[in-house]
Design a protein around this motif. Structure first.
Motif, mmCIF file in Angstrom:
data_model
loop_
_atom_site.group_PDB
_atom_site.id
_atom_site.type_symbol
_atom_site.label_atom_id
_atom_site.label_comp_id
_atom_site.label_asym_id
_atom_site.label_seq_id
_atom_site.Cartn_x
_atom_site.Cartn_y
_atom_site.Cartn_z
ATOM 1 N N PRO A 156 -25.169 -8.421 30.498
ATOM 2 C CA PRO A 156 -23.805 -7.517 30.297
ATOM 3 C C PRO A 156 -23.331 -7.573 28.869
ATOM 4 O O PRO A 156 -23.060 -6.678 28.222
ATOM 5 C CB PRO A 156 -22.923 -7.835 31.138
ATOM 6 C CG PRO A 156 -23.362 -9.076 31.721
ATOM 7 C CD PRO A 156 -24.976 -9.215 31.588
ATOM 8 N N TRP A 157 -23.277 -8.948 28.397
ATOM 9 C CA TRP A 157 -22.828 -9.230 27.096
ATOM 10 C C TRP A 157 -23.501 -8.705 26.035
ATOM 11 O O TRP A 157 -23.171 -8.671 24.698
ATOM 12 C CB TRP A 157 -22.132 -10.575 26.709
ATOM 13 C CG TRP A 157 -23.617 -11.724 27.256
ATOM 14 C CD1 TRP A 157 -23.403 -12.148 28.384
ATOM 15 C CD2 TRP A 157 -24.606 -12.110 26.281
ATOM 16 N NE1 TRP A 157 -24.559 -12.858 28.350
ATOM 17 C CE2 TRP A 157 -25.218 -12.927 27.241
ATOM 18 C CE3 TRP A 157 -24.935 -11.835 24.848
ATOM 19 C CZ2 TRP A 157 -26.350 -13.417 26.709
ATOM 20 C CZ3 TRP A 157 -25.926 -12.329 24.533
ATOM 21 C CH2 TRP A 157 -26.709 -13.327 25.214
ATOM 22 N N PHE A 158 -24.745 -8.481 26.162
ATOM 23 C CA PHE A 158 -25.779 -7.753 25.062
ATOM 24 C C PHE A 158 -25.281 -6.348 24.698
ATOM 25 O O PHE A 158 -25.248 -5.993 23.795
ATOM 26 C CB PHE A 158 -27.215 -7.925 25.540
ATOM 27 C CG PHE A 158 -28.007 -7.240 24.443
ATOM 28 C CD1 PHE A 158 -28.322 -7.733 23.460
ATOM 29 C CD2 PHE A 158 -29.006 -6.186 24.909
ATOM 30 C CE1 PHE A 158 -29.287 -7.230 22.298
ATOM 31 C CE2 PHE A 158 -29.871 -5.726 24.154
ATOM 32 C CZ PHE A 158 -29.981 -6.124 22.769
ATOM 33 N N TRP A 159 -24.854 -5.555 25.668
ATOM 34 C CA TRP A 159 -24.414 -4.251 25.696
ATOM 35 C C TRP A 159 -23.030 -3.994 25.370
ATOM 36 O O TRP A 159 -22.662 -2.845 24.768
ATOM 37 C CB TRP A 159 -25.013 -3.460 26.802
ATOM 38 C CG TRP A 159 -26.558 -3.765 27.111
ATOM 39 C CD1 TRP A 159 -26.993 -4.776 28.039
ATOM 40 C CD2 TRP A 159 -27.421 -3.017 26.601
ATOM 41 N NE1 TRP A 159 -28.211 -4.561 28.004
ATOM 42 C CE2 TRP A 159 -28.494 -3.306 27.046
ATOM 43 C CE3 TRP A 159 -27.554 -2.132 25.375
ATOM 44 C CZ2 TRP A 159 -29.964 -3.087 26.851
ATOM 45 C CZ3 TRP A 159 -28.915 -1.777 24.977
ATOM 46 C CH2 TRP A 159 -30.068 -2.257 25.592
ATOM 47 N N ASP A 160 -22.182 -4.880 25.608
ATOM 48 C CA ASP A 160 -20.612 -4.727 25.605
ATOM 49 C C ASP A 160 -20.083 -5.650 24.872
ATOM 50 O O ASP A 160 -20.080 -6.870 25.370
ATOM 51 C CB ASP A 160 -20.304 -4.574 27.048
ATOM 52 C CG ASP A 160 -18.646 -4.290 27.039
ATOM 53 O OD1 ASP A 160 -18.146 -4.125 25.818
ATOM 54 O OD2 ASP A 160 -18.221 -4.000 28.029
ATOM 55 N N HIS A 161 -19.657 -5.663 23.581
ATOM 56 C CA HIS A 161 -18.865 -6.784 22.757
ATOM 57 C C HIS A 161 -17.800 -7.409 23.424
ATOM 58 O O HIS A 161 -17.318 -8.389 23.156
ATOM 59 C CB HIS A 161 -18.741 -6.272 21.239
ATOM 60 C CG HIS A 161 -17.965 -5.210 21.181
ATOM 61 N ND1 HIS A 161 -16.325 -5.347 21.238
ATOM 62 C CD2 HIS A 161 -17.810 -3.726 21.096
ATOM 63 C CE1 HIS A 161 -15.672 -4.357 21.167
ATOM 64 N NE2 HIS A 161 -16.780 -3.385 21.103
ATOM 65 N N PHE A 229 -23.852 -14.624 20.341
ATOM 66 C CA PHE A 229 -23.714 -13.791 19.131
ATOM 67 C C PHE A 229 -24.763 -14.135 18.322
ATOM 68 O O PHE A 229 -25.554 -13.275 17.531
ATOM 69 C CB PHE A 229 -22.421 -14.240 18.291
ATOM 70 C CG PHE A 229 -22.285 -13.586 16.929
ATOM 71 C CD1 PHE A 229 -22.308 -12.156 16.708
ATOM 72 C CD2 PHE A 229 -22.316 -14.346 16.099
ATOM 73 C CE1 PHE A 229 -22.243 -11.699 15.567
ATOM 74 C CE2 PHE A 229 -22.203 -13.832 14.528
ATOM 75 C CZ PHE A 229 -22.199 -12.589 14.417
ATOM 76 N N GLY A 230 -25.263 -15.285 18.326
ATOM 77 C CA GLY A 230 -26.402 -15.763 17.509
ATOM 78 C C GLY A 230 -27.584 -15.086 18.037
ATOM 79 O O GLY A 230 -28.582 -14.632 17.445
ATOM 80 N N MET A 231 -27.845 -15.130 19.328
ATOM 81 C CA MET A 231 -29.105 -14.227 19.897
ATOM 82 C C MET A 231 -29.021 -12.909 19.489
ATOM 83 O O MET A 231 -30.296 -12.394 18.919
ATOM 84 C CB MET A 231 -28.966 -14.330 21.473
ATOM 85 C CG MET A 231 -29.417 -15.992 21.681
ATOM 86 S SD MET A 231 -31.008 -16.348 21.652
ATOM 87 C CE MET A 231 -31.956 -15.159 22.614
ATOM 88 N N ILE A 232 -28.058 -12.171 19.531
ATOM 89 C CA ILE A 232 -27.862 -10.889 19.018
ATOM 90 C C ILE A 232 -28.421 -10.603 17.559
ATOM 91 O O ILE A 232 -29.088 -9.728 17.348
ATOM 92 C CB ILE A 232 -26.542 -10.015 19.282
ATOM 93 C CG1 ILE A 232 -26.243 -10.161 20.821
ATOM 94 C CG2 ILE A 232 -26.529 -8.837 18.678
ATOM 95 C CD1 ILE A 232 -25.042 -9.875 21.195
ATOM 96 N N VAL A 233 -27.805 -11.408 16.780
ATOM 97 C CA VAL A 233 -28.083 -11.495 15.217
ATOM 98 C C VAL A 233 -29.525 -11.846 15.056
ATOM 99 O O VAL A 233 -30.245 -10.881 14.375
ATOM 100 C CB VAL A 233 -27.269 -12.637 14.500
ATOM 101 C CG1 VAL A 233 -27.834 -12.595 13.046
ATOM 102 C CG2 VAL A 233 -25.714 -11.861 14.472
ATOM 103 N N MET A 234 -30.283 -12.768 15.685
ATOM 104 C CA MET A 234 -31.652 -13.051 15.589
ATOM 105 C C MET A 234 -32.491 -11.874 16.025
ATOM 106 O O MET A 234 -33.470 -11.714 15.343
ATOM 107 C CB MET A 234 -32.003 -14.412 16.357
ATOM 108 C CG MET A 234 -31.559 -15.689 15.766
ATOM 109 S SD MET A 234 -32.361 -17.094 16.044
ATOM 110 C CE MET A 234 -31.385 -17.271 17.761
#
Length: 354
Positions: A156-161, A229-234
Motif C-alpha cells: 500500500p505504501w508504494f501507491w500512497d505516500h 523510499f529507497g525501493m521506490i527511487v531505485m
C-alpha cells in the motif's frame, strides 16, 4: 563520545524524537543493520564472476548468431619512437610533432600519420565487447526492474505516500527488500570496480559521479531505515535503463529502424521517469515528510546531484534524437555510449591541424 558513537549518533541519522532503541531487533522482527551491507563486498565479487561467465557463455555466442562481428584492423609495425610518443604524449600528434617524429623515425610524414591512425584503431573497443557489456547490463536491469515491481506492486505504501512513513522508524525490514537492496548495492559496487576495464565512454566522469551518489544513497537510506523510499527511487531509475541497453544491442546488430524505435521509447520513458516522476516522488515521499536533520540533508544533496545528471543526460538524448534520427546525421551510440576512442578519422586529422 568516541568516533564510532559520534558517527552513529541518532540525532544525525533519525528524525527528531527517534532513537536507535526504536529499531532494536527481536526474535521475529528484523530492522536494517549497517553490518548487513558488508555482504556487498562478496556480492560485488560474485556479480563480477557471474558477468564474466555470462559474457563468455551467453552474450558472445548470442552476438555471433545475431551477426555482430568485429572489423578487421590493420596491423601496426613496431616502432619504439612512435609508440613512446603515443603512450606518453598523446594519440593524435600535431603537425609539428608529426614532422619531428618523421625525422626521428626516418619515415615520411604520411607514413607516420598512417601509423598513428592504425594504432588508434587498435585501441578502439571492439563491437563484440560492447555487445557483451550491453547484454549483461540489459539482463541485470531487466531482471532488477521487474523483480522490484513484483515486490512492490501489492504494497500500500508504494501507491500512497501518506502510508509510506506510518510508524517510522519502527518499520520492520522484509527479507525480500533487504536482499533486493543488497543486490543493487553489490551491482553498483561491481560497476565501479570494473570501470577501468569497461569501454570508456564520453561521459565517464558523470558515470563515476552517478555510481558514487547511488552507492551513498543506498548505504545511507538502508542504515536510516528509509528502505521504502529507497525501493521506490531505485524502481524509477531501473524503468528506463534496460531499454537503453536493448537499443545499444540493436545498434551493434545493425538493426537501424528497430534500434531507432526502441531508442525513442527509451527517451520517452527516461524523461518521464527521471524528469517528472523522480522529482515528484522525492518531494511528496520525502521532502515534505520530515523536519530537516543531518541525514535528510545528505540524502537531499545526493538526490539533487542525480537530478542534475538526469537533466544532462536528457539533453544528450534529445540532441541525439534530433541530430541522428530526425535529421539523419552520422549515427553514434546512445547517450553515454559515444566513446572518446571512437572518433572518426576526419576528426583525428582535424585535431592534428590545431
Amino acid at each position: 563520545m568516541g568516533l564510532s558513537e559520534r558517527f552513529w549518533y541518532h540525532k544525525y541519522w533519525l528524525p527528531p524524537g527517534a532513537t536507535w532503541e526504536d529499531m532494536k531487533d527481536s526474535a521475529d522482527i528484523h530492522y536494517p543493520q549497517p553490518q548487513d551491507l558488508l555482504l556487498c563486498i562478496p556480492g560485488a565479487l560474485l556479480l563480477i564472476v557471474v558477468r564474466c561467465i555470462f559474457e563468455r557463455t551467453v552474450a558472445l555466442p548470442l552476438g555471433r548468431r545475431l551477426g555482430v562481428s568485429d572489423k578487421l584492423r590493420p596491423k601496426v609495425q613496431p616502432n619504439a619512437t612512435l609508440e613512446g610518443f603515443y603512450v606518453l604524449l598523446g594519440r593524435t600528434p600535431k603537425e609539428g610533432d608529426l614532422v619531428s617524429l618523421a625525422k626521428q623515425s626516418d619515415l615520411p610524414v604520411k607514413k607516420v600519420e598512417t601509423w598513428f591512425r592504425h594504432r588508434r584503431a587498435q585501441d578502439r573497443p571492439r563491437l563484440m565487447k560492447k555487445f557483451c557489456e550491453a547484454s549483461w547490463r540489459f539482463t541485470f536491469y531487466f531482471t532488477s526492474f521487474f523483480s522490484g515491481l513484483a515486490l512492490l506492486y501489492d504494497k500500500p505504501w508504494f501507491w500512497d505516500h501518506t502510508v509510506c512513513w506510518l510508524r517510522f522508524p519502527q518499520q520492520p525490514l522484509l527479507p525480500s527488500l533487504g536482499w533486493f537492496y543488497l543486490l543493487e548495492l553489490s551491482f553498483y559496487c561491481s560497476l565501479v570496480a570494473t570501470l577501468p576495464f569497461d569501454v570508456k565512454r564520453k561521459d565517464f566522469k558523470e558515470q563515476i559521479i552517478h555510481h558514487i551518489a547511488t552507492i551513498t544513497l543506498i548505504f545511507v537510506s538502508y542504515c536510516a531505515n528509509l528502505v521504502r523510499f529507497g525501493m521506490i527511487v531505485m524502481l524509477v531509475h531501473d524503468a528506463s535503463d534496460y531499454i537503453l541497453e536493448l537499443a545499444k544491442m540493436l545498434h551493434y546488430m545493425k538493426r537501424k529502424r528497430v534500434c531507432e524505435a526502441v531508442f525513442i521509447v527509451f527517451a520517452v520513458v527516461f524523461i518521464i521517469s527521471r524528469l517528472v516522476l523522480f522529482p515528484l516522488i522525492t518531494y511528496y515521499y520525502f521532502v515534505t515528510k520530515f523536519e530537516l536533520f543531518l541525514i535528510s540533508c545528505v540524502i537531499n544533496t545526493f538526490l539533487m546531484i542525480l537530478q542534475l545528471l538526469h537533466i544532462f543526460w536528457s539533453y544528450l538524448i534529445i540532441q541525439m534524437i534530433f541530430s541522428v534520427i530526425l535529421h539523419g546525421a552520422k549515427r553514434k551510440d546512445a547517450r553515454s555510449e559515444t566513446e572518446e576512442s571512437d572518433r572518426s578519422e576526419p576528426e583525428d586529422q582535424a585535431k592534428n591541424k590545431e
